[in-house]
Motif scaffolding. Structure first.
Motif, PDB file in Angstrom:
ATOM      1  N   PHE A   7       0.813  -1.202   0.000  1.00 21.19           N
ATOM      2  CA  PHE A   7       0.000   0.000   0.000  1.00 21.19           C
ATOM      3  C   PHE A   7       0.855   1.264   0.000  1.00 21.19           C
ATOM      4  CE2 PHE A   7      -2.875   2.927   2.561  1.00 21.19           C
ATOM      5  CZ  PHE A   7      -3.621   3.297   1.457  1.00 21.19           C
ATOM      6  N   LEU A   8       0.634   2.133  -0.999  1.00 23.63           N
ATOM      7  CA  LEU A   8       1.352   3.393  -1.195  1.00 23.63           C
ATOM      8  C   LEU A   8       2.845   3.185  -1.383  1.00 23.63           C
ATOM      9  CD1 LEU A   8      -0.498   5.715   1.370  1.00 23.63           C
ATOM     10  CD2 LEU A   8      -0.913   5.464  -1.082  1.00 23.63           C
ATOM     11  N   ASN A   9       3.235   1.976  -1.739  1.00 19.81           N
ATOM     12  CA  ASN A   9       4.640   1.629  -1.973  1.00 19.81           C
ATOM     13  C   ASN A   9       4.698   0.683  -3.171  1.00 19.81           C
ATOM     14  OD1 ASN A   9       7.397   1.750  -1.313  1.00 19.81           O
ATOM     15  ND2 ASN A   9       7.276  -0.190  -0.195  1.00 19.81           N
ATOM     16  N   LEU A  10       4.136   1.129  -4.295  1.00 22.68           N
ATOM     17  CA  LEU A  10       3.738   0.357  -5.465  1.00 22.68           C
ATOM     18  C   LEU A  10       2.488  -0.458  -5.122  1.00 22.68           C
ATOM     19  CD1 LEU A  10       7.023  -0.789  -7.265  1.00 22.68           C
ATOM     20  CD2 LEU A  10       5.566   1.192  -7.713  1.00 22.68           C
ATOM     21  N   SER A  11       1.410   0.271  -4.924  1.00 17.95           N
ATOM     22  CA  SER A  11       0.122  -0.330  -4.589  1.00 17.95           C
ATOM     23  C   SER A  11      -0.289  -1.321  -5.665  1.00 17.95           C
ATOM     24  CB  SER A  11      -0.947   0.759  -4.470  1.00 17.95           C
ATOM     25  OG  SER A  11      -0.604   1.696  -3.476  1.00 17.95           O
ATOM     26  N   GLY A  12      -0.952  -2.367  -5.229  1.00 16.88           N
ATOM     27  CA  GLY A  12      -1.352  -3.434  -6.134  1.00 16.88           C
ATOM     28  C   GLY A  12      -0.458  -4.643  -5.995  1.00 16.88           C
ATOM     29  N   LEU A  13       0.846  -4.408  -5.772  1.00 20.62           N
ATOM     30  CA  LEU A  13       1.773  -5.513  -5.551  1.00 20.62           C
ATOM     31  C   LEU A  13       1.605  -6.059  -4.136  1.00 20.62           C
ATOM     32  CD1 LEU A  13       5.097  -4.193  -7.139  1.00 20.62           C
ATOM     33  CD2 LEU A  13       3.233  -5.454  -8.233  1.00 20.62           C
ATOM     34  N   GLN A  14       2.056  -7.279  -3.955  1.00 21.70           N
ATOM     35  CA  GLN A  14       2.070  -7.846  -2.618  1.00 21.70           C
ATOM     36  C   GLN A  14       3.117  -7.128  -1.767  1.00 21.70           C
ATOM     37  OE1 GLN A  14       1.998 -12.209  -2.386  1.00 21.70           O
ATOM     38  NE2 GLN A  14       1.652 -12.263  -4.588  1.00 21.70           N
ATOM     39  N   GLN A  15       2.936  -7.211  -0.443  1.00 18.48           N
ATOM     40  CA  GLN A  15       3.867  -6.569   0.466  1.00 18.48           C
ATOM     41  C   GLN A  15       5.276  -7.101   0.238  1.00 18.48           C
ATOM     42  OE1 GLN A  15       2.798  -4.226   2.455  1.00 18.48           O
ATOM     43  NE2 GLN A  15       4.601  -3.784   3.697  1.00 18.48           N
ATOM     44  N   ASN A  16       6.242  -6.174  -0.001  1.00 14.71           N
ATOM     45  CA  ASN A  16       7.647  -6.535  -0.222  1.00 14.71           C
ATOM     46  C   ASN A  16       7.807  -7.545  -1.360  1.00 14.71           C
ATOM     47  OD1 ASN A  16       8.384  -4.870   1.938  1.00 14.71           O
ATOM     48  ND2 ASN A  16       8.152  -6.534   3.410  1.00 14.71           N
ATOM     49  N   GLN A  17       7.015  -7.395  -2.406  1.00 12.90           N
ATOM     50  CA  GLN A  17       7.084  -8.326  -3.531  1.00 12.90           C
ATOM     51  C   GLN A  17       8.392  -8.199  -4.289  1.00 12.90           C
ATOM     52  OE1 GLN A  17       3.538  -8.672  -5.893  1.00 12.90           O
ATOM     53  NE2 GLN A  17       4.637  -9.126  -7.779  1.00 12.90           N
ATOM     54  N   LEU A  18       8.963  -7.001  -4.334  1.00 15.25           N
ATOM     55  CA  LEU A  18      10.204  -6.769  -5.064  1.00 15.25           C
ATOM     56  C   LEU A  18      11.367  -6.637  -4.095  1.00 15.25           C
ATOM     57  CD1 LEU A  18       8.912  -4.034  -7.534  1.00 15.25           C
ATOM     58  CD2 LEU A  18       8.911  -6.517  -7.855  1.00 15.25           C
ATOM     59  N   SER A  19      12.540  -7.103  -4.488  1.00 19.71           N
ATOM     60  CA  SER A  19      13.743  -6.945  -3.679  1.00 19.71           C
ATOM     61  C   SER A  19      14.946  -6.820  -4.599  1.00 19.71           C
ATOM     62  CB  SER A  19      13.919  -8.131  -2.720  1.00 19.71           C
ATOM     63  OG  SER A  19      14.052  -9.337  -3.441  1.00 19.71           O
ATOM     64  N   GLY A  20      15.943  -6.085  -4.137  1.00 16.55           N
ATOM     65  CA  GLY A  20      17.128  -5.903  -4.954  1.00 16.55           C
ATOM     66  C   GLY A  20      18.185  -5.096  -4.234  1.00 16.55           C
ATOM     67  N   GLN A  21      19.328  -4.948  -4.911  1.00 18.07           N
ATOM     68  CA  GLN A  21      20.438  -4.168  -4.362  1.00 18.07           C
ATOM     69  C   GLN A  21      20.188  -2.665  -4.477  1.00 18.07           C
ATOM     70  OE1 GLN A  21      22.913  -5.617  -2.828  1.00 18.07           O
ATOM     71  NE2 GLN A  21      22.799  -7.748  -3.532  1.00 18.07           N
ATOM     72  N   HIS A  22      19.258  -2.302  -5.335  1.00 18.84           N
ATOM     73  CA  HIS A  22      18.960  -0.889  -5.573  1.00 18.84           C
ATOM     74  C   HIS A  22      17.443  -0.732  -5.659  1.00 18.84           C
ATOM     75  CE1 HIS A  22      23.222  -0.700  -6.756  1.00 18.84           C
ATOM     76  NE2 HIS A  22      22.951  -1.820  -7.414  1.00 18.84           N
ATOM     77  N   ALA A  23      16.934   0.405  -5.184  1.00 19.56           N
ATOM     78  CA  ALA A  23      15.492   0.650  -5.218  1.00 19.56           C
ATOM     79  C   ALA A  23      15.245   2.139  -5.402  1.00 19.56           C
ATOM     80  CB  ALA A  23      14.819   0.162  -3.931  1.00 19.56           C
ATOM     81  N   ALA A  24      14.311   2.468  -6.269  1.00 26.15           N
ATOM     82  CA  ALA A  24      13.935   3.863  -6.501  1.00 26.15           C
ATOM     83  C   ALA A  24      12.413   3.955  -6.519  1.00 26.15           C
ATOM     84  CB  ALA A  24      14.511   4.365  -7.827  1.00 26.15           C
ATOM     85  N   PHE A  25      11.894   5.050  -5.962  1.00 18.19           N
ATOM     86  CA  PHE A  25      10.441   5.190  -5.849  1.00 18.19           C
ATOM     87  C   PHE A  25      10.069   6.672  -5.851  1.00 18.19           C
ATOM     88  CE2 PHE A  25       6.630   5.858  -3.276  1.00 18.19           C
ATOM     89  CZ  PHE A  25       5.741   4.963  -3.869  1.00 18.19           C
ATOM     90  N   ALA A  26       8.936   6.988  -6.479  1.00 20.42           N
ATOM     91  CA  ALA A  26       8.393   8.340  -6.457  1.00 20.42           C
ATOM     92  C   ALA A  26       6.873   8.232  -6.505  1.00 20.42           C
ATOM     93  CB  ALA A  26       8.900   9.168  -7.628  1.00 20.42           C
ATOM     94  N   SER A  27       6.201   9.133  -5.796  1.00 21.21           N
ATOM     95  CA  SER A  27       4.734   9.115  -5.802  1.00 21.21           C
ATOM     96  C   SER A  27       4.200  10.522  -5.624  1.00 21.21           C
ATOM     97  CB  SER A  27       4.185   8.203  -4.698  1.00 21.21           C
ATOM     98  OG  SER A  27       4.385   8.771  -3.423  1.00 21.21           O
ATOM     99  N   LEU A  28       2.987  10.717  -6.124  1.00 19.65           N
ATOM    100  CA  LEU A  28       2.251  11.960  -5.924  1.00 19.65           C
ATOM    101  C   LEU A  28       0.853  11.579  -5.451  1.00 19.65           C
ATOM    102  CD1 LEU A  28       2.204  15.064  -6.181  1.00 19.65           C
ATOM    103  CD2 LEU A  28       1.273  14.747  -8.487  1.00 19.65           C
TER     104      LEU A  28
END
Length: 536
Positions: free
Chosen positions: A438-459
């Motif tokens: 929720f509000l962290n790429l909504s629609g995906l499961q919680q912590n569905q993505l993982s990696g050495q690098h992460a970028a995010f932006a929202s409005l």
């Protein structure tokens, strides 16, 4: 109270009619109104024909929580008061007599005796306009000879004096004084903080009266997370609570302990302790035990699922930067194990150790941690993991996060951006950055993505729909974009996932509550019920 004539102003909100009781929130508002209205009617019944009653027609247009409509309330009140100006004029006095009366009101009614610390009248008091502290326009040219505190909390008077920010020997500045009183009240343990300008034996001074909350200064918070991924037929549930004891001592220390049950059970305890009465330097310690579900996804499908169990400590020291930020550094140590629940046959269970130093700088000027309407927050952190600190692997990580809010009326825009990176692409599984929910790429499961690098932006956009003495209701939408990558060479804006959400929110005394729906352009969608703070 001994008054000969009372000028009463009734600004209470009228009770709702039967037709207006259309929801549970309206019923809660009505119950609160009934409790206060009975006392109001009893007081109004005690008025006589000599008294003056002013009832501004505020109705349900302006309630006690409508701070943004203060100017409109003043205009309505002034208009209604002018209807009573003939009766009010008969109560007026000449200017010289008024100034003398104001001077007497500012003379001390009490002072602290050295013998027993109780409050009693001074033995000698001046009451003339020249000797007393005169009203409003002439107050700011007075030298402050003394400051006294009537404080019934655990907090030291020295600490309150530092929060007040006004010193003996300075000229009185009412704006600074009221700002300092606001800082004292903002500690979250006082029911009321007031000040009185006094004159005692030829000296001018200020008395600060601070009363702790009669219902207690400790508090209990609750958290809830429920998400249902409709595309994968999966669900996630956690529920928790945290108890905060404050103040722990006269320097305003805090102790917080929490527990969580569900898919990610855990327990933690934390202590925050200022080192001096100025609150500038502090130490902070956290001990925790967590078991977290960790999944690796490829093309939206979970290839493997892990239980990551950790026991950790976080020991830090830092410096507060005024009332707007802090800088801290510390050590994080962890021992844990990774258990493979499902996945490829070549995956093995293993134990791990983490040991790292970190440095964090943060600025926090948001007006609220739950439903912010103005201000900004920024955090920057660097982490150094080394074997000589107890870690299995050497690696470095950097992180940046910022949130900003801007409002007009009941409407608020919220922006958020974050970037986390492992420069060497070499962090172990348990230290990878995660994204999704929720509000962290909504629609995906919680912590569905993982990696050495992460970028995010929202409005995000939210509008306040309703408010009363108990809750405020909001509706909002968000547009989000981001992703995680395993190698720095793979980072690309063209590889980001776009997602969005719609939600309803309730701000209340226990915890903010959200109910929302999210959809991502990967085809994933989820429903969420969230109690807590999802913005940070």
């Amino acid at each position: 109270m001994g008054a000969d004539i009372v000028i009463a102003i009734d600004i209470s909100t009228p009770l709702l009619t039967e037709q207006e009781l259309t929801s549970a929130l309206k019923m809660a508002e009505q119950l609160t109104g009934l409790l206060t209205r009975r006392n109001t009617e009893r007081q109004l019944a005690s008025l006589t024909s000599r008294d003056v009653l002013i009832v501004p027609p505020l109705g349900h247009l302006i309630t006690s929580a409508d701070f943004d409509k203060a100017q409109l309330a003043i205009e309505i009140g002034e208009k209604e008061a002018r209807k009573q100006q003939n009766r009010l004029r008969r109560l007026s006095v000449p200017g010289t007599r008024y100034n003398s009366s104001m001077a007497k009101q500012h003379v001390a009614a009490s002072t602290r005796t050295a013998a027993d610390g109780s409050w009693s009248k001074p033995g000698s008091l001046e009451s003339s306009t020249e000797a007393g502290i005169e009203a409003a326009a002439e107050v700011n040219d007075r030298m402050i000879d003394f400051i006294r505190f009537d404080n019934d909390s655990k907090l030291s008077n020295v600490l309150l004096a530092n929060l007040l920010g006004v010193r003996e020997g300075e000229y009185l500045d009412l704006d600074r004084l009221e700002e300092g009183v606001g800082r004292i009240y903002g500690q979250g343990i006082f029911e009321s903080v007031t000040y009185e300008l006094v004159h005692d034996n030829g000296d001018d001074g200020v008395i600060i009266k601070a009363r702790k909350r009669s219902w207690g200064t400790d508090f209990l918070q609750f958290g809830l997370e429920l998400s249902v991924d409709t595309s994968a037929g999966d669900s996630r549930f956690n529920i928790g609570a945290a108890y905060t004891k404050m103040p722990l001592n006269d320097r305003n220390g805090e102790w917080r302990t929490g527990i969580q049950f569900g898919e990610d059970p855990g327990i933690f305890t934390e202590i925050y302790q200022p080192l001096g009465y100025d609150g500038k330097y502090f130490v902070n310690g956290v001990a925790s035990y967590w078991r977290t579900n960790f999944r690796l996804f490829t093309d939206g499908k979970a290839l493997s699922e892990y239980h990551v169990t950790t026991a950790s400590i976080d020991l830090a020291a830092g410096m507060n930067l005024g009332y707007w930020g802090e800088i801290r550094g510390g050590y994080r140590g962890e021992v844990g194990e990774v258990d493979i629940l499902t996945g490829l046959n070549n995956l093995q269970d293993y134990d791990f150790n983490n040991g790292a130093l970190y440095l964090r700088f943060s600025v926090d000027k948001l007006d609220s941690a739950t439903f912010p309407t103005m201000g900004y927050l920024m955090r920057m952190e660097g982490l150094l993991s080394r074997e000589f600190l107890g870690a299995d692997d050497d690696f470095e990580q950097l992180g940046l996060m910022s949130v900003g809010a801007k409002s007009w009326g009941d409407n608020t825009l919220l922006g958020r951006i974050s970037y986390n990176t492992t420069p060497g692409d070499d962090a172990p599984l348990q230290n990878m950055f995660q994204m999704g929910g929720f509000l962290n790429l909504s629609g995906l499961q919680q912590n569905q993505l993982s990696g050495q690098h992460a970028a995010f932006a929202s409005l995000g956009y939210q509008r306040r729909l309703f408010k009363n003495r108990l809750v405020q209701a909001y509706a909002g939408v968000s547009l989000e974009s981001g992703n995680t990558w395993k190698d720095s060479g793979d980072i690309s804006l063209s590889d980001t996932i776009t997602a969005g959400s719609i939600f309803l929110g309730l701000d209340n005394a226990l915890a903010p509550l959200y109910f929302g729906y999210g959809y991502a352009d990967t085809g994933d969608d989820s429903f969420y019920l969230f109690m807590g703070n999802p913005w940070f």
